[in-house]
Design an enzyme around this catalytic site. Structure first.
Site, PDB file in Angstrom:
ATOM      1  CE  LYS A  62      -4.628   1.246  12.432  1.00 32.53           C
ATOM      2  NZ  LYS A  62      -3.895  -0.066  12.137  1.00 32.53           N
TER       3      LYS A  62
ATOM      4  CB  CYS B 206       6.140   4.377  -0.631  1.00 37.23           C
ATOM      5  SG  CYS B 206       7.467   4.932   0.792  1.00 37.23           S
TER       6      CYS B 206
ATOM      7  CD  GLU C 216       1.997   2.422  -3.676  1.00 36.84           C
ATOM      8  OE1 GLU C 216       0.947   2.587  -3.368  1.00 36.84           O
ATOM      9  OE2 GLU C 216       3.054   2.547  -3.289  1.00 36.84           O
TER      10      GLU C 216
ATOM     11  CD  GLU D 211       5.948  11.046   4.463  1.00 38.72           C
ATOM     12  OE1 GLU D 211       6.487  10.807   3.170  1.00 38.72           O
ATOM     13  OE2 GLU D 211       6.830  12.026   4.809  1.00 38.72           O
TER      14      GLU D 211
ATOM     15  CG  ASN E  78       5.827  -0.677   3.604  1.00 37.25           C
ATOM     16  OD1 ASN E  78       5.533   0.099   4.797  1.00 37.25           O
ATOM     17  ND2 ASN E  78       5.888   0.054   2.414  1.00 37.25           N
TER      18      ASN E  78
HETATM   19  P1  NAP Z   1      -3.188   1.341   4.181  1.00 34.78           P
HETATM   20  O1  NAP Z   1      -4.119   0.186   3.685  1.00 34.78           O
HETATM   21  O2  NAP Z   1      -3.336   2.619   3.740  1.00 34.78           O
HETATM   22  O3  NAP Z   1      -3.063   1.046   5.559  1.00 34.78           O
HETATM   23  C1  NAP Z   1      -2.007   1.924   6.315  1.00 34.78           C
HETATM   24  C2  NAP Z   1      -2.654   2.022   7.861  1.00 34.78           C
HETATM   25  O4  NAP Z   1      -3.816   2.555   7.775  1.00 34.78           O
HETATM   26  C3  NAP Z   1      -2.890   0.600   8.363  1.00 34.78           C
HETATM   27  O5  NAP Z   1      -2.458   0.784   9.770  1.00 34.78           O
HETATM   28  C4  NAP Z   1      -4.349   0.485   8.312  1.00 34.78           C
HETATM   29  O6  NAP Z   1      -4.876  -0.455   9.054  1.00 34.78           O
HETATM   30  C5  NAP Z   1      -4.780   1.975   8.456  1.00 34.78           C
HETATM   31  N1  NAP Z   1      -6.109   2.218   7.834  1.00 34.78           N
HETATM   32  C6  NAP Z   1      -6.803   1.640   6.928  1.00 34.78           C
HETATM   33  N2  NAP Z   1      -7.945   2.164   6.793  1.00 34.78           N
HETATM   34  C7  NAP Z   1      -8.059   3.123   7.759  1.00 34.78           C
HETATM   35  C8  NAP Z   1      -8.986   4.197   8.201  1.00 34.78           C
HETATM   36  N3  NAP Z   1     -10.397   4.332   7.488  1.00 34.78           N
HETATM   37  N4  NAP Z   1      -8.768   4.999   9.155  1.00 34.78           N
HETATM   38  C9  NAP Z   1      -7.804   4.818   9.895  1.00 34.78           C
HETATM   39  N5  NAP Z   1      -6.682   4.173   9.821  1.00 34.78           N
HETATM   40  C10 NAP Z   1      -6.813   3.385   8.664  1.00 34.78           C
HETATM   41  O7  NAP Z   1      -1.630   0.913   3.455  1.00 34.78           O
HETATM   42  P2  NAP Z   1      -0.910  -0.418   3.477  1.00 34.78           P
HETATM   43  O8  NAP Z   1      -1.219  -1.407   2.558  1.00 34.78           O
HETATM   44  O9  NAP Z   1      -0.745  -0.865   4.960  1.00 34.78           O
HETATM   45  O10 NAP Z   1       0.506   0.242   3.054  1.00 34.78           O
HETATM   46  C11 NAP Z   1       1.001   0.407   1.911  1.00 34.78           C
HETATM   47  C12 NAP Z   1       0.535   1.851   1.204  1.00 34.78           C
HETATM   48  O11 NAP Z   1       1.520   2.759   2.211  1.00 34.78           O
HETATM   49  C13 NAP Z   1       1.255   1.884  -0.028  1.00 34.78           C
HETATM   50  O12 NAP Z   1       0.511   2.823  -0.850  1.00 34.78           O
HETATM   51  C14 NAP Z   1       2.664   2.640   0.154  1.00 34.78           C
HETATM   52  O13 NAP Z   1       3.182   3.405  -0.923  1.00 34.78           O
HETATM   53  C15 NAP Z   1       2.279   3.444   1.431  1.00 34.78           C
HETATM   54  N6  NAP Z   1       3.754   3.818   2.052  1.00 34.78           N
HETATM   55  C16 NAP Z   1       4.162   5.003   2.112  1.00 34.78           C
HETATM   56  C17 NAP Z   1       5.211   5.564   2.670  1.00 34.78           C
HETATM   57  C18 NAP Z   1       5.723   6.717   2.576  1.00 34.78           C
HETATM   58  O14 NAP Z   1       6.443   7.207   3.234  1.00 34.78           O
HETATM   59  N7  NAP Z   1       5.335   7.653   1.486  1.00 34.78           N
HETATM   60  C19 NAP Z   1       5.967   4.624   3.283  1.00 34.78           C
HETATM   61  C20 NAP Z   1       5.439   3.216   3.427  1.00 34.78           C
HETATM   62  C21 NAP Z   1       4.296   2.962   2.767  1.00 34.78           C
HETATM   63  P3  NAP Z   1      -5.813  -1.611   8.561  1.00 34.78           P
HETATM   64  O15 NAP Z   1      -4.821  -2.480   7.689  1.00 34.78           O
HETATM   65  O16 NAP Z   1      -6.279  -2.272   9.804  1.00 34.78           O
HETATM   66  O17 NAP Z   1      -6.594  -1.060   7.455  1.00 34.78           O
END
Ligand code: NAP
Length: 497
Positions: free
Chosen positions: A190, A300, A397, A266, A167
């Protein structure tokens, strides 16, 4: 090791075409072992932008080996040397702001103006940590009995696993890479598979700025679970810094436990946005537009639960709906677009499901709520009035441009509802009474509070959440601490003098 001078190459102008599409390991660009690739798509059009190398376990091992090999020499570099690399990266990112924004919009969808804003925000982490690199300090005290000196130093934690979401592809990268560089850590990054091009462009910039080989390794993959697990179980990676969903954060924390890795998380949020009866309604609506619509609601920090005092709920909802309905939805690369597409069809389907559920439970759509026809993953800005507390939207969310408005009657009630969640990233309070602002801000179970503002993110501030929104902070004076360990030397003092 000497830093090179600022690179003089010209700003790339050919969109994503100039970006390396390989893996960046040990200072070299190369294909994945086995030659696998995956495609990156523009979510506004479905057009394939590029095919990038798709890493597997052997590539993961090589990236880790490169980071481990580079760690000792990198840790010994002068703080000023690391600082100047970061400063040059800041200069180049700013010089290439328009190009990086175009790359980001192409692969992620956000409107160009927002993408330019993200480039500026992302660059500030490079500048901030270039300044922090030379301010890593220790301590010197004496034991209570006067027998020993305690000399406290700080050391880089070691090779780091950095995982970023799609995002904010540039800012989430620099928010981790910059403090790691400043602290003297090597790393494996990654990026999310939807948005690797922005990360690869950033890696090329660091290479141009003279970052030594092996300090930053970028590993794109469609098999995150396998690649990352190699690093987590290795015992050689000493830290995990993750931004993404709470569900994946928990998997990584379990893996980190096995090798006792330092962990920064995060994670997700479901921010309450509280508008008190005495709030200035125009200020609150402006704040809501920023807190809700930044990044099409795919943030987020997005305001996902708008609690508005019953006396002004109708006026607030009506003005917010009018502002939302005026927004121009379209391809982020087109002039005047204010709302781009969502990231993919699964993301859009989730938004529609949550809206349908709220409507079924009695909510009214003041604007939006219907899927548009045509290509691209577009979803209209939507305001829902009178949303039932039982709606799934209140506990999930949404990650989309949907603003549910829920009336409230008194402060205790709204604080109880706002805190009734496993998340605790950010909350927003709108009131003209300073005492009320402090009181409600202090009672919210969150890591950050916006008072009469819908924007809290800033490189100079400690970003992060409590409860299941995360562990640790990124940015601010404490951001570098996440990448440093304490060590103390006990040195006896001469006695009897
Ligand atoms: P996500 O599905 O958790 O994926 C985040 C990252 O983790 C991607 O690079 C993903 O790769 C990787 N990943 C997934 N499964 C994994 C595993 N088993 N082992 C290691 N890495 C893995 O989240 P998203 O949909 O990309 O992002 C949205 C989320 O991020 C929301 O919940 C948002 O609130 C949160 N966010 C938080 C912040 C903060 O600062 N608190 C900032 C931005 C976003 P793949 O896509 O290949 O699975």
């Amino acid at each position: 090791m000497n830093a090179t001078t600022t690179p003089t190459s010209t700003t790339p102008t050919d969109g994503v075409a100039g970006i390396p599409t390989g893996l960046f390991i040990g200072g070299r660009w190369r294909d994945a072992c086995g030659g696998k690739f995956f495609e990156v798509e523009n979510p506004a059009t479905g057009e394939v932008l590029a095919a990038v190398a798709d890493a597997g376990p052997t590539d993961a091992d090589e990236a880790l080996a490169a980071a481990v090999a580079a760690q000792a020499a990198w840790a010994r570099t002068a703080p000023r040397y690391r600082s100047e690399i970061l400063r040059r990266a800041y200069d180049l990112v700013i010089a290439r702001q328009d190009w990086l924004a175009e790359v980001m919009t192409s692969e992620m969808g956000k409107p160009l103006a927002e993408a330019k804003g993200e480039v500026a925000y992302a660059a500030e982490f490079l500048r901030w940590f270039s300044e922090e690199a030379v301010r890593i300090s220790g301590d010197h005290t004496t034991t209570g009995d006067g027998a020993n000196r305690i000399i406290v130093t700080r050391e880089p934690v070691g090779p780091c696993v950095l995982i970023t979401p799609w995002n904010f592809p540039l800012a989430m990268g620099t928010r981790k890479i910059a403090p790691a560089v400043a602290a003297g850590c090597t790393m494996m990054l990654k990026p999310a598979p939807q948005t690797p091009l922005t990360s690869l462009a950033l890696a090329a910039i660091f290479q141009e700025c003279g970052l030594p080989d092996g300090v930053l390794n970028v590993v794109n993959t469609t098999d995150a679970a396998t690649v990352v697990e190699r690093w987590m179980s290795s015992g050689d990676a000493r830290k995990i810094s993750f931004t993404g969903s709470t569900a994946v954060g928990k998997i990584l924390l379990r893996q980190a436990a096995d090798t006792v890795m330092r962990s920064s998380m995060e994670l997700g949020g479901n921010a309450p946005f509280i508008v008190c009866a005495d709030a200035d309604i125009d200020t609150a609506v402006e704040g809501a537009m920023g807190a809700k619509m930044r990044n099409m609601g795919e943030a987020c920090t997005a305001a996902n639960r708008m609690y508005v005092h019953r006396d002004i709920a109708a006026a607030f909802s009506e003005r917010l709906a009018r502002r939302m309905a005026e927004l121009k939805v379209g391809n982020g690369l087109d002039d005047g677009t204010q709302v781009g597409p969502l990231i993919d069809s699964a993301g859009r389907a989730k938004v529609q499901r949550l809206v349908d559920d709220a409507l079924t439970r009695g909510a009214t759509a003041l604007t939006g709520g219907q899927l548009p026809d045509g290509p691209g993953y577009f979803y209209p800005p939507t305001v829902l009035a009178d949303v039932s507390p039982e709606s799934e939207l209140m506990t999930t969310e949404v990650f989309g441009p949907v603003a549910p408005v829920i009336p409230f009657d008194d402060e205790d009630e709204v604080i109880a509802r706002a805190n009734d969640t496993e998340w605790g990233l950010v909350g927003y309070v709108f009131t003209q009474d300073i005492d009320r602002a402090f009181d409600l801000g202090e009672r919210l179970e969150v890591g950050m509070v916006g008072v009469n503002t819908g924007v809290v993110s800033n490189p100079a501030a400690p970003f992060g959440g409590v409860k299941q929104s995360g562990l640790g902070r990124e940015g601010g004076k404490v951001g570098i601490d996440e990448f440093l360990e304490y060590k103390y030397l006990s040195v006896p003092r001469r006695q009897g003098r």
